[in-house]
Design a protein around this motif. Structure first.
Motif, PDB file in Angstrom:
ATOM      1  N   VAL A 174      42.927 -51.339 -98.723  1.00 42.49           N
ATOM      2  CA  VAL A 174      41.526 -51.522 -98.769  1.00 42.49           C
ATOM      3  C   VAL A 174      40.728 -50.817 -97.372  1.00 42.49           C
ATOM      4  CG1 VAL A 174      41.258 -53.129-100.300  1.00 42.49           C
ATOM      5  CG2 VAL A 174      41.181 -53.554 -97.905  1.00 42.49           C
ATOM      6  N   GLY A 175      41.746 -50.345 -96.390  1.00 43.27           N
ATOM      7  CA  GLY A 175      41.312 -49.596 -95.086  1.00 43.27           C
ATOM      8  C   GLY A 175      40.684 -50.894 -94.101  1.00 43.27           C
ATOM      9  N   GLN A 176      40.030 -50.752 -93.165  1.00 48.89           N
ATOM     10  CA  GLN A 176      39.619 -51.418 -92.241  1.00 48.89           C
ATOM     11  C   GLN A 176      38.372 -52.202 -92.401  1.00 48.89           C
ATOM     12  OE1 GLN A 176      41.290 -52.488 -89.404  1.00 48.89           O
ATOM     13  NE2 GLN A 176      39.841 -53.869 -89.249  1.00 48.89           N
ATOM     14  N   ALA A 177      38.272 -53.529 -92.709  1.00 51.16           N
ATOM     15  CA  ALA A 177      37.199 -54.231 -92.963  1.00 51.16           C
ATOM     16  C   ALA A 177      35.912 -54.099 -91.985  1.00 51.16           C
ATOM     17  CB  ALA A 177      37.552 -55.622 -93.430  1.00 51.16           C
ATOM     18  N   ARG A 178      34.925 -53.852 -92.219  1.00 59.76           N
ATOM     19  CA  ARG A 178      33.869 -53.922 -91.111  1.00 59.76           C
ATOM     20  C   ARG A 178      33.214 -55.436 -90.849  1.00 59.76           C
ATOM     21  NH1 ARG A 178      31.210 -48.300 -92.817  1.00 59.76           N
ATOM     22  NH2 ARG A 178      30.062 -49.684 -94.470  1.00 59.76           N
ATOM     23  N   ASP A 179      32.689 -55.949 -92.061  1.00 62.24           N
ATOM     24  CA  ASP A 179      31.851 -57.085 -91.924  1.00 62.24           C
ATOM     25  C   ASP A 179      31.961 -58.123 -93.142  1.00 62.24           C
ATOM     26  OD1 ASP A 179      30.410 -59.288 -91.145  1.00 62.24           O
ATOM     27  OD2 ASP A 179      28.594 -58.206 -90.564  1.00 62.24           O
ATOM     28  N   ILE A 180      33.022 -58.792 -93.327  1.00 62.54           N
ATOM     29  CA  ILE A 180      33.138 -59.450 -94.703  1.00 62.54           C
ATOM     30  C   ILE A 180      32.129 -60.630 -94.599  1.00 62.54           C
ATOM     31  CG2 ILE A 180      34.895 -60.759 -96.242  1.00 62.54           C
ATOM     32  CD1 ILE A 180      36.734 -59.208 -95.455  1.00 62.54           C
ATOM     33  N   THR A 232      41.282 -53.668-105.038  1.00 59.71           N
ATOM     34  CA  THR A 232      40.997 -52.538-105.449  1.00 59.71           C
ATOM     35  C   THR A 232      39.559 -52.585-104.455  1.00 59.71           C
ATOM     36  OG1 THR A 232      41.600 -52.666-107.703  1.00 59.71           O
ATOM     37  CG2 THR A 232      39.685 -51.259-107.312  1.00 59.71           C
ATOM     38  N   GLN A 233      39.327 -51.339-104.120  1.00 59.20           N
ATOM     39  CA  GLN A 233      38.249 -51.137-103.299  1.00 59.20           C
ATOM     40  C   GLN A 233      37.206 -50.525-103.999  1.00 59.20           C
ATOM     41  OE1 GLN A 233      38.674 -50.117 -99.028  1.00 59.20           O
ATOM     42  NE2 GLN A 233      37.381 -48.232 -99.396  1.00 59.20           N
ATOM     43  N   TYR A 234      35.854 -50.827-103.929  1.00 60.25           N
ATOM     44  CA  TYR A 234      34.793 -50.197-104.438  1.00 60.25           C
ATOM     45  C   TYR A 234      33.731 -49.901-103.535  1.00 60.25           C
ATOM     46  CZ  TYR A 234      36.954 -52.579-108.552  1.00 60.25           C
ATOM     47  OH  TYR A 234      37.635 -52.880-109.408  1.00 60.25           O
ATOM     48  N   GLU A 285      35.115 -59.063 -87.641  1.00 55.61           N
ATOM     49  CA  GLU A 285      36.085 -58.964 -86.783  1.00 55.61           C
ATOM     50  C   GLU A 285      37.493 -59.881 -87.122  1.00 55.61           C
ATOM     51  OE1 GLU A 285      34.489 -59.530 -82.928  1.00 55.61           O
ATOM     52  OE2 GLU A 285      33.034 -57.685 -83.212  1.00 55.61           O
ATOM     53  N   ASP A 286      37.706 -59.921 -88.366  1.00 57.66           N
ATOM     54  CA  ASP A 286      38.873 -60.815 -88.451  1.00 57.66           C
ATOM     55  C   ASP A 286      39.874 -60.178 -89.467  1.00 57.66           C
ATOM     56  OD1 ASP A 286      40.271 -63.359 -88.246  1.00 57.66           O
ATOM     57  OD2 ASP A 286      39.722 -63.848 -90.526  1.00 57.66           O
ATOM     58  N   GLY A 287      39.496 -58.956 -89.897  1.00 54.34           N
ATOM     59  CA  GLY A 287      40.373 -58.194 -90.561  1.00 54.34           C
ATOM     60  C   GLY A 287      40.272 -58.593 -92.234  1.00 54.34           C
ATOM     61  N   SER A 288      40.977 -58.105 -92.948  1.00 47.86           N
ATOM     62  CA  SER A 288      40.952 -58.198 -94.565  1.00 47.86           C
ATOM     63  C   SER A 288      41.841 -59.337 -95.062  1.00 47.86           C
ATOM     64  CB  SER A 288      41.396 -56.884 -95.244  1.00 47.86           C
ATOM     65  OG  SER A 288      40.472 -56.005 -94.796  1.00 47.86           O
ATOM     66  N   ARG A 289      41.241 -60.600 -94.860  1.00 47.95           N
ATOM     67  CA  ARG A 289      41.907 -61.803 -95.339  1.00 47.95           C
ATOM     68  C   ARG A 289      40.983 -62.874 -95.801  1.00 47.95           C
ATOM     69  NH1 ARG A 289      44.567 -64.769 -89.748  1.00 47.95           N
ATOM     70  NH2 ARG A 289      42.644 -65.001 -88.723  1.00 47.95           N
ATOM     71  N   VAL A 290      41.733 -63.497 -96.653  1.00 45.49           N
ATOM     72  CA  VAL A 290      40.817 -64.820 -97.286  1.00 45.49           C
ATOM     73  C   VAL A 290      41.762 -65.952 -97.099  1.00 45.49           C
ATOM     74  CG1 VAL A 290      39.283 -63.457 -98.550  1.00 45.49           C
ATOM     75  CG2 VAL A 290      41.234 -64.132 -99.602  1.00 45.49           C
ATOM     76  N   HIS A 333      26.985 -46.965 -96.678  1.00 42.34           N
ATOM     77  CA  HIS A 333      27.705 -47.576 -97.681  1.00 42.34           C
ATOM     78  C   HIS A 333      28.162 -48.835 -97.342  1.00 42.34           C
ATOM     79  CE1 HIS A 333      31.027 -45.252 -95.921  1.00 42.34           C
ATOM     80  NE2 HIS A 333      31.779 -46.152 -96.352  1.00 42.34           N
ATOM     81  N   VAL A 334      28.580 -49.636 -98.386  1.00 44.05           N
ATOM     82  CA  VAL A 334      29.420 -50.884 -97.847  1.00 44.05           C
ATOM     83  C   VAL A 334      30.416 -50.938 -99.059  1.00 44.05           C
ATOM     84  CG1 VAL A 334      27.709 -52.140 -96.593  1.00 44.05           C
ATOM     85  CG2 VAL A 334      27.967 -52.289 -99.105  1.00 44.05           C
ATOM     86  N   TRP A 335      31.368 -52.199 -98.872  1.00 50.98           N
ATOM     87  CA  TRP A 335      32.530 -52.110 -99.865  1.00 50.98           C
ATOM     88  C   TRP A 335      32.486 -53.547-100.352  1.00 50.98           C
ATOM     89  CZ3 TRP A 335      34.273 -50.400 -94.650  1.00 50.98           C
ATOM     90  CH2 TRP A 335      34.386 -49.032 -94.680  1.00 50.98           C
ATOM     91  N   ILE A 336      33.035 -53.564-101.770  1.00 49.84           N
ATOM     92  CA  ILE A 336      33.553 -54.667-102.375  1.00 49.84           C
ATOM     93  C   ILE A 336      35.069 -54.280-102.698  1.00 49.84           C
ATOM     94  CG2 ILE A 336      33.364 -56.198-104.482  1.00 49.84           C
ATOM     95  CD1 ILE A 336      30.417 -55.315-104.572  1.00 49.84           C
ATOM     96  N   TYR A 337      35.931 -55.701-102.387  1.00 50.05           N
ATOM     97  CA  TYR A 337      37.241 -55.542-102.736  1.00 50.05           C
ATOM     98  C   TYR A 337      37.612 -56.597-103.698  1.00 50.05           C
ATOM     99  CZ  TYR A 337      37.112 -54.083 -97.886  1.00 50.05           C
ATOM    100  OH  TYR A 337      36.351 -53.323 -96.665  1.00 50.05           O
TER     101      TYR A 337
END
Length: 340
Positions: free
Chosen positions: A88-94, A140-142, A64-69, A120-124
């Protein structure tokens, strides 16, 4: 990822009668640890030493914090850059972050609140910036699936020699598995991760030593060190993570001298401990195919055991022992229920 058992453990820690100290000021830590100073970082769930910027560590919040590091200065604990991922779309649970030998930062959107509910899950992955400043970058989204079906995971590590990506699933019983991705991830189609070894830890993070000779895996109360053996890992010894409210993250320092353990919570502390003997910042294991010819850059904080100043890591007093006993009891009860 918020979970009832971990949340209860955190609550017990907070009432353990002095087992947890207050946040430390933003000053350099000669022991190699540091306290996260950014109030936006409230659920630090992954940790990775930068290859390009000595002494800098990448981290991120939980779900719940979006796609940021965040890039954090390991001397002061202050955030020096916030990188937002685009495309990369909407992150679910990084849940995890690792830096590969290709100069990219890999972010694992691999958590699963339904304990295997996602098919499925994702790696960015994005290029580690040459300059540390706030920016939005295209990643890049995998797409990732597991052989044998979906599962929950919080641990991702990229081998510093081969660039191959590995994931450790999270099993409450401690009977986890290490999964290997394909030799190279593909942005087209699905990347199937296959089990290659047992990892007997309720795993919350994992990290390769800079030379690729060891894989360290941590959980809330225990950990394990694996000798890599050219891709045929074998357990070498058990690890004892520091006593933390909710221990979520783990990385080696860039010079290989330290293991750093992080925890969730605002103003949480990253605790440094001397790495087990055998790890170094030398060239990655040449017995693994695809090893680059250059060695990983050294850097990071100075060596030495963290003094435990500030943050949510402290000595295990009688109250702390009670907390550990309570958590272990809950864990054992959960294992018995699952066995019934």
């Amino acid at each position: 990822m918020r979970r009832s058992l971990a949340s209860l453990a955190g609550a017990l820690v907070l009432t353990a009668g002095g087992a947890v100290a207050g946040a430390a000021p933003a000053v350099a830590d000669e022991g190699g640890g540091f306290t996260l100073q950014d109030p936006r970082i409230t659920e630090s769930s992954g940790l990775a030493a930068s290859r390009r910027h000595p002494g800098v560590y990448w981290t991120h919040n939980d779900s719940e914090d979006g796609s940021r590091v965040f890039a954090v200065d390991g001397r002061t604990g202050r955030t020096v850059a916030t990188v937002t991922l685009a495309g990369v779309g909407q992150a679910r649970d990084i849940e995890a972050v690792s830096v590969g030998p290709d100069g990219r930062v890999y972010v694992g959107d691999i958590g699963d609140n339904f304990d295997g509910g996602w098919d499925h899950v994702w790696i960015y992955a994005f290029e580690e910036p040459k300059e540390l400043r706030d920016a939005t970058v295209r990643a890049t989204q995998y797409v990732v699936r597991y052989e044998g079906g979906a599962r929950d995971a919080e641990s991702l590590a990229v081998h510093p020699g081969t660039g191959r990506v590995y994931i450790v699933d999270k099993r409450r019983e401690g009977d986890g598995r290490l999964f290997a991705g394909p030799e190279r991830l593909s942005a087209q189609g699905v990347n199937l991760f296959r089990p290659v070894a047992d990892v007997n830890v309720w795993a919350t993070d994992a990290a390769f030593s800079p030379d690729g000779a060891q894989l360290a895996v941590r959980g809330y109360l225990e950990g394990v060190l694996l000798d890599w053996n050219g891709g045929r890992p074998e357990e070498r010894e058990r690890l004892s993570p520091p006593f933390q409210g909710q221990g979520e993250s783990l990385t080696y320092s860039a010079d290989g001298r330290l293991l750093l353990f992080g925890s969730e919570g605002e103003g949480s502390r990253v605790v440094a401990r001397p790495a087990p003997e055998g790890a170094s910042a030398g060239s990655p294991d040449a017995s693994s195919p695809g090893s680059p010819s250059s060695s990983s850059p050294a850097g990071g904080p100075s060596s030495g055991e963290d003094g435990g100043r500030g943050g949510n890591e402290g000595s295990v007093t009688l109250g702390g022992v009670a907390v550990v006993a309570a958590v272990v009891g809950l864990w054992a009860a959960a294992r018995r229920r699952r066995a019934d």
